[in-house]
Design a protein around this motif. Structure first.
Motif, short mmCIF file in Angstrom:
data_model
loop_
_atom_site.label_atom_id
_atom_site.label_comp_id
_atom_site.label_asym_id
_atom_site.label_seq_id
_atom_site.Cartn_x
_atom_site.Cartn_y
_atom_site.Cartn_z
N MET A 39 17.30 2.25 -7.42
CA MET A 39 17.75 1.11 -6.11
C MET A 39 16.84 1.40 -5.19
O MET A 39 17.35 2.02 -4.43
CB MET A 39 18.90 0.29 -6.33
N ALA A 40 16.32 0.76 -5.02
CA ALA A 40 15.52 0.30 -3.16
C ALA A 40 16.37 0.74 -2.14
O ALA A 40 17.20 -0.18 -2.08
CB ALA A 40 14.11 -0.33 -2.83
N LEU A 41 15.88 0.63 -1.13
CA LEU A 41 17.55 0.77 0.33
C LEU A 41 16.92 -0.75 0.14
O LEU A 41 15.88 -1.34 0.68
CB LEU A 41 16.28 1.63 1.24
N ILE A 42 18.43 -1.04 0.53
CA ILE A 42 18.10 -2.34 0.90
C ILE A 42 17.98 -2.35 2.67
O ILE A 42 19.27 -1.96 3.26
CB ILE A 42 19.24 -2.84 0.63
N CYS A 43 17.78 -3.30 3.02
CA CYS A 43 17.22 -3.86 4.22
C CYS A 43 16.89 -4.93 4.54
O CYS A 43 15.56 -5.13 4.60
CB CYS A 43 16.73 -2.77 5.23
N PRO A 44 17.98 -6.50 4.40
CA PRO A 44 17.23 -7.67 4.28
C PRO A 44 16.59 -7.66 5.26
O PRO A 44 16.07 -7.67 6.81
CB PRO A 44 19.19 -7.89 4.29
N SER A 82 14.64 -6.28 0.99
CA SER A 82 14.05 -5.29 1.04
C SER A 82 12.75 -5.99 1.78
O SER A 82 12.43 -6.49 0.74
CB SER A 82 13.82 -3.70 0.94
N TYR A 83 11.87 -5.17 2.49
CA TYR A 83 10.14 -5.81 3.75
C TYR A 83 9.47 -4.87 1.66
O TYR A 83 9.78 -4.24 1.71
CB TYR A 83 10.40 -5.37 3.69
N ARG A 84 8.60 -6.15 1.41
CA ARG A 84 7.78 -5.82 0.86
C ARG A 84 6.63 -6.50 1.14
O ARG A 84 6.20 -7.62 1.47
CB ARG A 84 7.86 -5.71 -0.58
N PRO A 85 4.98 -6.19 1.38
CA PRO A 85 4.33 -6.65 2.28
C PRO A 85 3.62 -7.67 1.24
O PRO A 85 3.82 -8.27 -0.36
CB PRO A 85 3.16 -5.36 2.31
N LYS A 86 3.45 -9.07 1.84
CA LYS A 86 3.13 -10.07 1.12
C LYS A 86 1.76 -11.58 1.82
O LYS A 86 2.03 -11.48 2.60
CB LYS A 86 4.03 -11.52 0.85
#
Length: 288
Positions: free
Chosen positions: A1-6, A86-90
């Motif tokens: 799981m990716a690092l959780i950083c809302p 977690s942030y993902r570029p959109k």
């Protein structure tokens, strides 16, 4: 799981009229809702639904097609936060509508987030309406879709959102854990009676065979509220019902539930419900 950083994308308040069409649609990212007024149900493609009323929290995973059906006669509004775990570029998401899919032909697989099971139930009921309303108001982004370049705005909104999420997880834990049988029995008694002023703390603690300090600690751990706050919440709920179901004066209702004066009743009612008893009755009847 990716690092959780809302990471918040946007947040807003949405009023919906009974005759408005709201869906079907799905969100590319998770969303969290606070029902501010009225009642409605969210209907899924398979015909199942969840019924929501004022004071409900509702969590929706990304990619679930749904529509909102508003109950007739109720002015309905919710506050919602669209976010990522977690942030993902959109880069293609520049305005809020870009994070929603309203038509199958517009579907963009590159925008859809993976659903994560983070322990948030589909629905919870809040324990203090003004407190939770304030939490959601603090996350409002004026419908602006935030990105990593908007650092000042990102810092403020996401800081508030972390506090909001913390309280969501705490509420979920309290409502999922089995109640101490002594506290459960007392809660049932308080719900049943809901009349008169809050009794002496020593008396309540003595009835349960607990010290005053431990009684307070246990009660708050089980409900998230102090005993006096819970007692007042019970009385206000009963008063709300009487304001809608009877023609009794506000003064008579205040006396029925043991408030020392009309002023005390009105002030507490406004704190918990957001309007005065008179306005609550008038607004409800105008929408019948």
């Amino acid at each position: 799981m990716a690092l959780i950083c809302p990471f918040v994308r946007f947040s807003l308040r949405v009023p919906i009229a009974v005759d408005n069409r709201f869906g079907p649609r799905f969100c590319y990212v998770p969303s969290l809702y606070f029902i501010e007024s009225g009642s409605a149900k969210v209907v899924y493609d398979d015909g199942s639904y969840v019924q929501l009323k004022t004071g409900a929290l509702y969590f929706l995973q990304p990619g679930i097609r749904h529509k909102w059906v508003i109950n007739e006669g109720d002015p309905f509004a919710f506050r919602c936060v669209f976010f990522e775990w977690s942030y993902r570029p959109k880069p293609q998401a520049r305005v809020s509508i870009d994070l929603l899919c309203l038509r199958p032909e517009d579907y963009d697989d590159g925008l859809l987030d993976e659903p994560l099971e983070m322990g948030i139930p589909e629905q919870l009921m809040v324990d203090s309406f003004p407190f939770w309303k304030g939490l959601f108001e603090s996350v409002t982004t004026d419908v602006k879709v935030l990105d990593e370049e908007d650092y000042p705005g990102l810092l403020a909104v996401n800081g508030h959102f972390l506090v909001l999420l913390h309280h969501v997880f705490q509420l979920a834990r309290r409502q999922s854990e089995p109640k101490d049988p002594r506290i459960a029995k007392l809660l049932a008694l308080m719900e049943q009676k809901s009349g008169g002023e809050y009794g002496d703390v020593e008396h309540w603690a003595e009835k349960l065979g607990l010290s005053r300090s431990y009684f307070h600690t246990l009660f708050r751990a089980q409900t998230g509220l102090t005993p006096a706050r819970y007692w007042n919440q019970c009385r206000i709920k009963k008063a709300q019902n009487d304001l809608l179901e009877t023609n009794d004066s506000v003064t008579k209702i205040a006396e029925r539930f043991g408030f020392s004066s009309l002023y005390v009743f009105t002030r507490l009612f406004h704190q918990m419900v957001g309007v005065t008893p008179t306005d609550y009755r008038q607004q409800s009847r105008l929408n019948l």
